[in-house]
Design a protein around this motif. Structure first.
Motif, PDB file in Angstrom:
ATOM      1  N   ALA A  60       0.848  -1.193   0.000  1.00 21.74           N
ATOM      2  CA  ALA A  60       0.000   0.000   0.000  1.00 21.74           C
ATOM      3  C   ALA A  60       0.884   1.244   0.000  1.00 21.74           C
ATOM      4  O   ALA A  60       1.973   1.243   0.574  1.00 21.74           O
ATOM      5  N   GLY A  62       0.687   5.632   0.416  1.00 24.26           N
ATOM      6  CA  GLY A  62      -0.033   6.867   0.651  1.00 24.26           C
ATOM      7  C   GLY A  62       0.645   7.924  -0.197  1.00 24.26           C
ATOM      8  O   GLY A  62       0.614   7.892  -1.426  1.00 24.26           O
ATOM      9  N   ALA A  63       1.395   8.834   0.440  1.00 22.91           N
ATOM     10  CA  ALA A  63       2.148   9.839  -0.325  1.00 22.91           C
ATOM     11  C   ALA A  63       3.548   9.341  -0.663  1.00 22.91           C
ATOM     12  O   ALA A  63       4.317  10.042  -1.319  1.00 22.91           O
ATOM     13  N   GLY A  64       3.895   8.155  -0.153  1.00 25.59           N
ATOM     14  CA  GLY A  64       5.185   7.566  -0.503  1.00 25.59           C
ATOM     15  C   GLY A  64       6.388   8.229   0.134  1.00 25.59           C
ATOM     16  O   GLY A  64       7.516   8.044  -0.316  1.00 25.59           O
ATOM     17  N   THR A  65       6.180   8.995   1.234  1.00 30.68           N
ATOM     18  CA  THR A  65       7.338   9.652   1.858  1.00 30.68           C
ATOM     19  C   THR A  65       8.133   8.711   2.741  1.00 30.68           C
ATOM     20  O   THR A  65       9.275   9.005   3.088  1.00 30.68           O
ATOM     21  N   LYS A  66       7.527   7.583   3.114  1.00 31.33           N
ATOM     22  CA  LYS A  66       8.207   6.691   4.057  1.00 31.33           C
ATOM     23  C   LYS A  66       8.213   5.250   3.574  1.00 31.33           C
ATOM     24  O   LYS A  66       8.146   4.322   4.378  1.00 31.33           O
ATOM     25  N   THR A 125       2.971  17.309  10.096  1.00 33.56           N
ATOM     26  CA  THR A 125       4.026  16.441   9.598  1.00 33.56           C
ATOM     27  C   THR A 125       4.405  16.890   8.201  1.00 33.56           C
ATOM     28  O   THR A 125       4.031  17.968   7.773  1.00 33.56           O
ATOM     29  N   THR A 130      -0.221  11.052   4.279  1.00 41.45           N
ATOM     30  CA  THR A 130      -1.610  10.641   4.392  1.00 41.45           C
ATOM     31  C   THR A 130      -1.940  10.028   5.742  1.00 41.45           C
ATOM     32  O   THR A 130      -1.058   9.558   6.472  1.00 41.45           O
ATOM     33  N   GLY A 134       0.359   7.570   8.096  1.00 41.04           N
ATOM     34  CA  GLY A 134       0.592   7.902   9.500  1.00 41.04           C
ATOM     35  C   GLY A 134       0.151   6.769  10.412  1.00 41.04           C
ATOM     36  O   GLY A 134       0.825   6.437  11.380  1.00 41.04           O
ATOM     37  N   ALA A 136      -0.208   3.516   9.521  1.00 41.94           N
ATOM     38  CA  ALA A 136       0.603   2.310   9.303  1.00 41.94           C
ATOM     39  C   ALA A 136       1.986   2.415   9.944  1.00 41.94           C
ATOM     40  O   ALA A 136       2.548   1.420  10.396  1.00 41.94           O
ATOM     41  N   THR A 137       2.546   3.650  10.021  1.00 41.36           N
ATOM     42  CA  THR A 137       3.862   3.827  10.652  1.00 41.36           C
ATOM     43  C   THR A 137       3.721   4.275  12.108  1.00 41.36           C
ATOM     44  O   THR A 137       4.719   4.368  12.813  1.00 41.36           O
ATOM     45  N   SER A 139       3.437   7.070  13.177  1.00 42.06           N
ATOM     46  CA  SER A 139       4.311   8.208  13.427  1.00 42.06           C
ATOM     47  C   SER A 139       3.643   9.134  14.414  1.00 42.06           C
ATOM     48  O   SER A 139       2.427   9.252  14.443  1.00 42.06           O
ATOM     49  N   VAL A 196      -5.675  -0.228   5.086  1.00 40.91           N
ATOM     50  CA  VAL A 196      -6.662   0.648   5.718  1.00 40.91           C
ATOM     51  C   VAL A 196      -7.271   1.515   4.631  1.00 40.91           C
ATOM     52  O   VAL A 196      -6.553   2.128   3.846  1.00 40.91           O
ATOM     53  N   HIS A 291      10.292  18.176  14.141  1.00 44.90           N
ATOM     54  CA  HIS A 291      11.037  17.705  12.971  1.00 44.90           C
ATOM     55  C   HIS A 291      12.068  16.673  13.377  1.00 44.90           C
ATOM     56  O   HIS A 291      12.783  16.858  14.350  1.00 44.90           O
ATOM     57  N   HIS A 292      12.127  15.603  12.621  1.00 37.96           N
ATOM     58  CA  HIS A 292      13.105  14.559  12.908  1.00 37.96           C
ATOM     59  C   HIS A 292      14.508  15.085  12.629  1.00 37.96           C
ATOM     60  O   HIS A 292      14.701  15.904  11.729  1.00 37.96           O
TER      61      HIS A 292
HETATM   62  C1  LIG Z   1       3.395  14.149  14.007  1.00 37.30           C
HETATM   63  C2  LIG Z   1       4.320  13.615  12.952  1.00 37.30           C
HETATM   64  C3  LIG Z   1       5.530  14.239  12.734  1.00 37.30           C
HETATM   65  C4  LIG Z   1       6.352  13.746  11.739  1.00 37.30           C
HETATM   66  N1  LIG Z   1       7.513  14.392  11.517  1.00 37.30           N
HETATM   67  C5  LIG Z   1       8.283  13.958  10.518  1.00 37.30           C
HETATM   68  C6  LIG Z   1       9.494  14.627  10.230  1.00 37.30           C
HETATM   69  O1  LIG Z   1       9.858  15.589  10.866  1.00 37.30           O
HETATM   70  N2  LIG Z   1      10.263  14.143   9.233  1.00 37.30           N
HETATM   71  C7  LIG Z   1       9.894  13.045   8.521  1.00 37.30           C
HETATM   72  O2  LIG Z   1      10.614  12.653   7.614  1.00 37.30           O
HETATM   73  N3  LIG Z   1       8.747  12.378   8.761  1.00 37.30           N
HETATM   74  C8  LIG Z   1       7.949  12.821   9.745  1.00 37.30           C
HETATM   75  N4  LIG Z   1       6.831  12.146  10.022  1.00 37.30           N
HETATM   76  C9  LIG Z   1       6.614  10.877   9.354  1.00 37.30           C
HETATM   77  C10 LIG Z   1       5.859  10.881   8.116  1.00 37.30           C
HETATM   78  O3  LIG Z   1       5.251  12.012   7.892  1.00 37.30           O
HETATM   79  C11 LIG Z   1       4.886   9.724   8.146  1.00 37.30           C
HETATM   80  O4  LIG Z   1       5.390   8.574   8.428  1.00 37.30           O
HETATM   81  C12 LIG Z   1       3.904   9.716   7.089  1.00 37.30           C
HETATM   82  O5  LIG Z   1       2.809   9.717   7.815  1.00 37.30           O
HETATM   83  C13 LIG Z   1       3.954   8.712   6.021  1.00 37.30           C
HETATM   84  O6  LIG Z   1       2.844   9.000   5.200  1.00 37.30           O
HETATM   85  P1  LIG Z   1       2.812   8.673   3.691  1.00 37.30           P
HETATM   86  O7  LIG Z   1       1.438   8.953   3.226  1.00 37.30           O
HETATM   87  O8  LIG Z   1       3.914   9.296   2.951  1.00 37.30           O
HETATM   88  O9  LIG Z   1       2.997   7.089   3.772  1.00 37.30           O
HETATM   89  P2  LIG Z   1       3.849   6.111   2.754  1.00 37.30           P
HETATM   90  O10 LIG Z   1       5.255   6.512   2.777  1.00 37.30           O
HETATM   91  O11 LIG Z   1       3.122   6.040   1.461  1.00 37.30           O
HETATM   92  O12 LIG Z   1       3.617   4.764   3.564  1.00 37.30           O
HETATM   93  C14 LIG Z   1       4.276   4.560   4.799  1.00 37.30           C
HETATM   94  C15 LIG Z   1       4.025   3.101   5.209  1.00 37.30           C
HETATM   95  O13 LIG Z   1       2.650   2.918   5.450  1.00 37.30           O
HETATM   96  C16 LIG Z   1       2.091   1.895   4.599  1.00 37.30           C
HETATM   97  N5  LIG Z   1       0.778   2.398   4.192  1.00 37.30           N
HETATM   98  C17 LIG Z   1       0.502   3.581   3.579  1.00 37.30           C
HETATM   99  N6  LIG Z   1      -0.832   3.721   3.406  1.00 37.30           N
HETATM  100  C18 LIG Z   1      -1.411   2.594   3.939  1.00 37.30           C
HETATM  101  C19 LIG Z   1      -2.767   2.133   4.088  1.00 37.30           C
HETATM  102  N7  LIG Z   1      -3.796   2.850   3.650  1.00 37.30           N
HETATM  103  N8  LIG Z   1      -2.989   0.925   4.685  1.00 37.30           N
HETATM  104  C20 LIG Z   1      -1.946   0.170   5.131  1.00 37.30           C
HETATM  105  N9  LIG Z   1      -0.642   0.560   5.036  1.00 37.30           N
HETATM  106  C21 LIG Z   1      -0.375   1.743   4.446  1.00 37.30           C
HETATM  107  C22 LIG Z   1       3.071   1.764   3.442  1.00 37.30           C
HETATM  108  O14 LIG Z   1       3.034   0.479   2.863  1.00 37.30           O
HETATM  109  C23 LIG Z   1       4.393   2.064   4.140  1.00 37.30           C
HETATM  110  O15 LIG Z   1       4.890   0.905   4.767  1.00 37.30           O
HETATM  111  C24 LIG Z   1       5.977  12.605  10.993  1.00 37.30           C
HETATM  112  C25 LIG Z   1       4.743  12.003  11.205  1.00 37.30           C
HETATM  113  C26 LIG Z   1       3.918  12.490  12.180  1.00 37.30           C
HETATM  114  C27 LIG Z   1       2.553  11.867  12.381  1.00 37.30           C
END
Ligand SMILES: Cc1cc2nc3c(=O)[nH]c(=O)nc-3n(C[C@H](O)[C@H](O)[C@H](O)COP(=O)(O)OP(=O)(O)OC[C@H]3O[C@@H](n4cnc5c(N)ncnc54)[C@H](O)[C@@H]3O)c2cc1C
Length: 405
Positions: A60, A62-66, A125, A130, A134, A136-137, A139, A196, A291-292
């Motif tokens: 899966a 989301g925005a692919g940042t992690k 964040t 997405t 958030g 799934a990780t 965070s 999810v 910020h990390h």
């Molecule tokens: C309060 C907060 C502060 C943060 N601060 C920072 C920061 O300072 N620096 C930083 O680099 N990051 C930070 N993060 C982390 C980063 O923003 C998150 O991890 C982010 O939420 C990943 O979202 P994404 O949509 O890019 O997920 P993706 O990178 O697309 O996915 C992340 C993981 O979740 C899984 N996934 C995605 N969507 C779904 C779904 N619908 N169902 C099941 N699994 C799924 C994916 O397979 C992958 O394993 C922070 C997050 C939070 C909540």
């Protein structure tokens, strides 16, 4: 005829937005065959049923940042891109409840809620990330100390299992159904148990006032004393953060104007009593807040009483630390060309001895191959059994999680 050849047309019969993958769709260096963008939970279910029939491995997105967090998947045939499922489905302001699709950017949900003076009590964040990512990780940011994380704020979840079965858990009131809380299971599972598609959140009113009290401090023992003085008091801080070795302890107070003013005065007294020479008070959050740290990213947890020792040991290992000293959840950063494996070994031993853990969240592949990303995981066999129930053929993000789950 090969699976790749039949996969495209079969997936296209379940969803009208399927394409062949390109380089940019790789998941942590592992190239998928196709990318599908479902528009609904039903379409997601149809895609996962088709993937099951063809034994396709699915990740899966989301925005692919992690997508580099965790360990690289053993294989990926299909990337399930949730970005079309980006709507806020309902906001029942009277009930302090909101329902949104998993592909909804966190900041878009916050904008919708702010219009009614409410929020999902999760810190800002990276733009565009997405709800699904958030969750799934799991965070979290500074406000986790008072409000908890996604795990605590999500009261309902719609999940599609690897076989395409749709499962709903929880609902629109806190703990409205008996039984296992599937939402909590999905939180922090890195997409290995299910996809999810929708989530229900309990909300908080937006505070009308806030103050940040920041103290410059040179030694970790004093930093720990400042944190303890505030955390053990009744000033109800929203967050108590540390930035180390930059040497700052910062306390966030939120609430009504009058309440924040009186608690600010009380907190200043506590901080000076615990060794602060000066206390800076501001309404703006400091630039580093939430910020990390840069570089190889570590997630370190420990008991509150061990925070001072952790800051000292991290400084010895050349690791910059930022995060919730008030919750014992901190993020560490160090350059990729540093002695990463040695630092991880020493700091992980410290965290384990202090009742916590250390996870290597992000690192270049050559560095990651020199460390154990997840570390020892108690109850790993139980987790394998849970995985076996949800995804017996290991087709959801295979190998990404603890113990190679
Ligand atoms: C309060 C907060 C502060 C943060 N601060 C920072 C920061 O300072 N620096 C930083 O680099 N990051 C930070 N993060 C982390 C980063 O923003 C998150 O991890 C982010 O939420 C990943 O979202 P994404 O949509 O890019 O997920 P993706 O990178 O697309 O996915 C992340 C993981 O979740 C899984 N996934 C995605 N969507 C779904 C779904 N619908 N169902 C099941 N699994 C799924 C994916 O397979 C992958 O394993 C922070 C997050 C939070 C909540």
């Amino acid at each position: 005829m090969s699976v790749e050849t039949v996969a495209g047309p079969a997936l296209a019969s379940a969803c009208d937005d399927v394409r062949e993958a390109v380089d940019g769709d790789s998941v942590d260096g592992v190239p998928p065959g196709h990318v599908a963008r479902p528009a609904s939970t039903d379409e997601t279910a149809g895609l996962l049923r088709t993937a099951a029939e063809l034994d396709l491995a699915v990740v899966a997105r989301g925005a692919g940042t992690k997508l580099t967090w965790g360990t690289p998947p053993e294989r990926v045939d299909l990337v399930l891109d949730l970005s079309r499922m980006d709507a806020v489905l309902d906001h029942a302001a009277g009930d302090l409840v909101a329902v949104a699709q998993a592909g909804c950017p966190i900041d878009r949900l916050q904008e919708t809620l702010a219009a009614a003076g409410q929020r999902l009590a999760i810190d800002g964040t990276l733009p565009g990330t997405t709800l699904g990512g958030g969750i799934a990780t799991n965070s979290s940011g500074p406000r986790r100390m008072l409000n908890g994380t996604f795990r605590d704020l999500m009261i309902g979840t719609t999940v599609v299992r690897a076989d395409g079965v749709i499962a709903k858990s929880g609902g629109r009131v806190v703990k409205n159904v008996a039984g296992y809380d599937l939402g909590k299971l999905m939180t922090g599972s890195f997409g290995t148990l299910g996809v999810v598609t929708e989530a229900v959140f309990r909300l908080h009113p937006l505070p009308t006032a806030s103050q940040v009290l920041a103290v410059d401090v040179r030694d970790a023992t004093t930093a720990a004393a400042l944190v303890a003085a505030v955390v053990h008091s009744d000033v109800v801080p929203t967050a108590v953060e540390v930035d180390w070795p930059a040497g700052v302890v910062a306390v966030l107070l939120e609430g009504t104007e009058q309440g924040v003013d009186s608690r600010t005065a009380a907190t200043r007294t506590l901080l000076t009593g615990a060794g602060a020479s000066t206390v800076d008070i501001a309404e703006q959050l400091p630039p580093w807040w939430g910020h990390h740290p840069e570089g190889v990213l570590l997630k370190l947890t420990c008991s509150l009483s061990a925070v001072g020792g952790l800051l000292q040991e991290a400084a010895r290992q050349g690791v910059a630390v930022r995060g919730s000293a008030g919750a014992g959840v901190l993020y560490g950063g160090l350059p990729a060309d540093a002695e990463v494996a040695a630092a991880v070994t020493v700091l992980r031993a410290f965290c384990l001895a202090a009742g916590g853990s250390l996870v290597v969240l992000a690192a270049p592949a050559d560095v990651r191959s020199t460390v154990d990303v997840w570390g020892p995981v108690p109850a790993l066999e139980l987790m394998r059994a849970v995985k076996g129930q949800f995804d017996p053929h290991r087709r959801l993000s295979p190998g990404r999680f603890v113990g190679g789950i």
